[in-house]
Design a protein around this motif. Structure first.
Motif, mmCIF file in Angstrom:
data_model
loop_
_atom_site.group_PDB
_atom_site.id
_atom_site.type_symbol
_atom_site.label_atom_id
_atom_site.label_comp_id
_atom_site.label_asym_id
_atom_site.label_seq_id
_atom_site.Cartn_x
_atom_site.Cartn_y
_atom_site.Cartn_z
ATOM 1 N N THR A 1 24.052 36.036 17.090
ATOM 2 C CA THR A 1 23.207 34.908 17.491
ATOM 3 C C THR A 1 24.030 33.826 18.182
ATOM 4 O O THR A 1 23.600 33.271 19.209
ATOM 5 N N ARG A 2 25.215 33.539 17.638
ATOM 6 C CA ARG A 2 26.049 32.474 18.220
ATOM 7 C C ARG A 2 26.537 32.839 19.613
ATOM 8 O O ARG A 2 26.671 31.964 20.488
ATOM 9 N N LEU A 3 26.825 34.105 19.860
ATOM 10 C CA LEU A 3 27.417 34.515 21.128
ATOM 11 C C LEU A 3 26.411 35.069 22.122
ATOM 12 O O LEU A 3 26.774 35.356 23.266
ATOM 13 N N ALA A 4 25.153 35.185 21.721
ATOM 14 C CA ALA A 4 24.139 35.753 22.607
ATOM 15 C C ALA A 4 23.948 34.869 23.840
ATOM 16 O O ALA A 4 23.743 33.659 23.725
ATOM 17 N N GLY A 5 24.047 35.468 25.004
ATOM 18 C CA GLY A 5 23.831 34.731 26.246
ATOM 19 C C GLY A 5 24.928 33.754 26.601
ATOM 20 O O GLY A 5 24.785 32.963 27.535
ATOM 21 N N VAL A 6 26.043 33.786 25.873
ATOM 22 C CA VAL A 6 27.152 32.863 26.104
ATOM 23 C C VAL A 6 28.296 33.631 26.761
ATOM 24 O O VAL A 6 28.689 34.703 26.276
ATOM 25 N N ARG A 7 28.833 33.100 27.855
ATOM 26 C CA ARG A 7 29.987 33.746 28.470
ATOM 27 C C ARG A 7 31.217 33.386 27.651
ATOM 28 O O ARG A 7 31.582 32.215 27.537
ATOM 29 N N HIS A 8 31.834 34.398 27.059
ATOM 30 C CA HIS A 8 32.936 34.156 26.153
ATOM 31 C C HIS A 8 34.030 35.195 26.359
ATOM 32 O O HIS A 8 33.836 36.191 27.051
ATOM 33 N N HIS A 9 35.166 34.935 25.751
ATOM 34 C CA HIS A 9 36.317 35.818 25.936
ATOM 35 C C HIS A 9 37.091 35.925 24.631
ATOM 36 O O HIS A 9 37.389 34.914 23.991
ATOM 37 N N LEU A 10 37.417 37.150 24.239
ATOM 38 C CA LEU A 10 38.226 37.386 23.046
ATOM 39 C C LEU A 10 39.671 37.009 23.331
ATOM 40 O O LEU A 10 40.281 37.531 24.269
ATOM 41 N N LEU A 11 40.225 36.084 22.531
ATOM 42 C CA LEU A 11 41.612 35.664 22.715
ATOM 43 C C LEU A 11 42.570 36.470 21.857
ATOM 44 O O LEU A 11 43.551 37.022 22.345
ATOM 45 N N ASP A 12 42.327 36.531 20.553
ATOM 46 C CA ASP A 12 43.229 37.290 19.698
ATOM 47 C C ASP A 12 42.590 37.545 18.339
ATOM 48 O O ASP A 12 41.568 36.947 17.988
ATOM 49 N N GLY B 1 38.216 19.376 30.485
ATOM 50 C CA GLY B 1 37.971 20.272 29.367
ATOM 51 C C GLY B 1 37.767 21.715 29.759
ATOM 52 O O GLY B 1 37.709 22.583 28.881
ATOM 53 N N HIS B 2 37.659 22.014 31.048
ATOM 54 C CA HIS B 2 37.452 23.393 31.472
ATOM 55 C C HIS B 2 38.709 24.229 31.217
ATOM 56 O O HIS B 2 39.813 23.711 31.049
ATOM 57 N N ARG B 3 38.507 25.526 31.199
ATOM 58 C CA ARG B 3 39.622 26.482 31.085
ATOM 59 C C ARG B 3 40.195 26.629 32.498
ATOM 60 O O ARG B 3 40.074 27.654 33.154
ATOM 61 N N LEU B 4 40.816 25.557 32.959
ATOM 62 C CA LEU B 4 41.294 25.458 34.334
ATOM 63 C C LEU B 4 42.814 25.512 34.344
ATOM 64 O O LEU B 4 43.472 24.666 33.744
ATOM 65 N N TYR B 5 43.358 26.504 35.033
ATOM 66 C CA TYR B 5 44.804 26.699 35.063
ATOM 67 C C TYR B 5 45.292 26.827 36.500
ATOM 68 O O TYR B 5 44.591 27.361 37.368
ATOM 69 N N GLU C 1 41.898 38.405 34.448
ATOM 70 C CA GLU C 1 40.621 37.977 35.012
ATOM 71 C C GLU C 1 40.841 36.990 36.156
ATOM 72 O O GLU C 1 40.168 37.064 37.197
ATOM 73 N N ALA C 2 41.789 36.059 35.986
ATOM 74 C CA ALA C 2 42.081 35.092 37.044
ATOM 75 C C ALA C 2 42.583 35.794 38.297
ATOM 76 O O ALA C 2 42.172 35.459 39.421
ATOM 77 N N SER D 1 36.243 28.729 33.260
ATOM 78 C CA SER D 1 34.960 28.303 32.705
ATOM 79 C C SER D 1 33.844 28.475 33.726
ATOM 80 O O SER D 1 32.730 28.857 33.384
ATOM 81 N N ALA D 2 34.144 28.161 34.971
ATOM 82 C CA ALA D 2 33.140 28.269 36.038
ATOM 83 C C ALA D 2 33.268 29.570 36.815
ATOM 84 O O ALA D 2 32.458 29.838 37.704
ATOM 85 N N ARG D 3 34.286 30.367 36.510
ATOM 86 C CA ARG D 3 34.563 31.624 37.207
ATOM 87 C C ARG D 3 34.655 31.412 38.720
ATOM 88 O O ARG D 3 33.972 32.071 39.503
ATOM 89 N N GLU D 4 35.539 30.498 39.117
ATOM 90 C CA GLU D 4 35.718 30.266 40.547
ATOM 91 C C GLU D 4 37.154 29.855 40.858
ATOM 92 O O GLU D 4 37.851 29.282 40.015
#
Length: 213
Positions: free
Chosen positions: A51-62, A167-171, A128-129, A193-196
Motif C-alpha cells: 500500500t505504501r509503495l503502490a503508484g510511487v516511483r521508488h528505488h531499492l538502496l540496500d 531536496g531532490h535526488r539530484l547529483y 540509472e543516471a 527524482s524527476a528522471r531528467e
C-alpha cells in the motif's frame, strides 16, 4: 562438506580475517545476494508495504541484517536487533523509507521515513543516471564503461532552500580520464527524482572526447 557448510566456514574465516579462495568468496556473495532478494520479496508480500509503495516511483538502496544479540540488551537503540532493514528511496516525496522485517518470521514490524536524508547513491542509481544520459545522447563515449572514472556529488541546487529542485535526488557526475594522471573531462547533472538530465558541460579541453551541451 555441503555447500551451506562451506559457505558458513567461508563467512567465519572472512570475519576472522582468514584468507579464503576467490571462488568461496564469490559463492558467498552470491548466496548473500539471493538471501537479500528473498527479504525484498518478503517485504513486497506485506500488505502495508504494498500500500505504501503502490503508484510511487521508488528505488531499492540496500538491505542490512541486524543480528540479535547473544544476551538481552536493555538499550532501546537496539530495539531493531534481529531484523532486516530494507532502505527504499521514495523519489516522488524525496523521502528515505526504512522497512524493518522481523527474522525469521518475515513480519513487518516498523516503517520509518526521513525527509531529504540524502543517503549515498546505490550502484543501481548510478547505472540509472548513466542510462538517462545515454538516452538523452548527451555524453557519447564518456558513458562507456572502463573509459573514465565517475565521481558523483550532491548538486548545489539539491541543498539550497527555496530552489525548485531542493531536496531532490539530484547529483552532479564528474568524469575523469582513467589514466595515471587523471584529467577532468566533463560533468553532468541528473535529477533522479524527476528522471531528467539537468545539464552537461565541458570542464576542460577534452581532446578526442566530445561532450555536447
Amino acid at each position: 562438506m555441503t555447500g551451506s557448510a562451506r559457505l558458513g566456514r567461508c563467512a567465519r574465516h572472512l570475519l576472522a580475517g582468514v584468507r579464503t579462495s576467490e571462488r568461496d568468496q564469490q559463492d558467498l556473495l552470491a548466496a548473500v545476494d539471493r538471501f537479500k532478494a528473498r527479504l525484498v520479496r518478503l517485504l513486497y508480500d506485506q500488505p502495508a508495504a504494498r500500500t505504501r509503495l503502490a503508484g510511487v516511483r521508488h528505488h531499492l538502496l540496500d538491505v542490512e541484517v541486524v543480528p540479535a544479540p547473544a544476551r538481552p540488551w536493555p538499550r532501546p537503540s537496539r530495539r531493531y536487533a534481529g531484523t532486516a532493514r530494507i532502505r527504499i528511496y521514495d523519489y516522488d516525496a524525496d523521502l528515505l523509507l526504512e522497512f524493518f522485517l522481523e527474522l525469521p518470521s518475515g513480519r513487518l514490524t516498523a516503517v520509518t521515513g526521513r525527509v531529504r536524508a540524502r543517503p549515498p547513491l546505490a550502484r543501481s542509481e548510478v547505472a540509472e543516471a548513466l542510462d538517462l544520459l545515454r538516452a538523452a545522447d548527451r555524453l557519447g563515449p564518456l558513458a562507456e564503461a572502463g573509459r573514465c572514472v565517475l565521481v558523483p556529488r550532491v548538486s548545489r541546487a539539491a541543498v539550497t532552500a527555496g530552489h525548485p529542485r531542493w531536496g531532490h535526488r539530484l547529483y552532479t557526475f564528474f568524469f575523469w580520464s582513467a589514466t595515471d594522471r587523471p584529467v577532468r573531462l566533463g560533468q553532468a547533472s541528473v535529477d533522479l527524482s524527476a528522471r531528467e538530465v539537468v545539464g552537461v558541460r565541458e570542464a576542460e579541453a577534452v581532446g578526442r572526447w566530445e561532450i555536447r551541451p
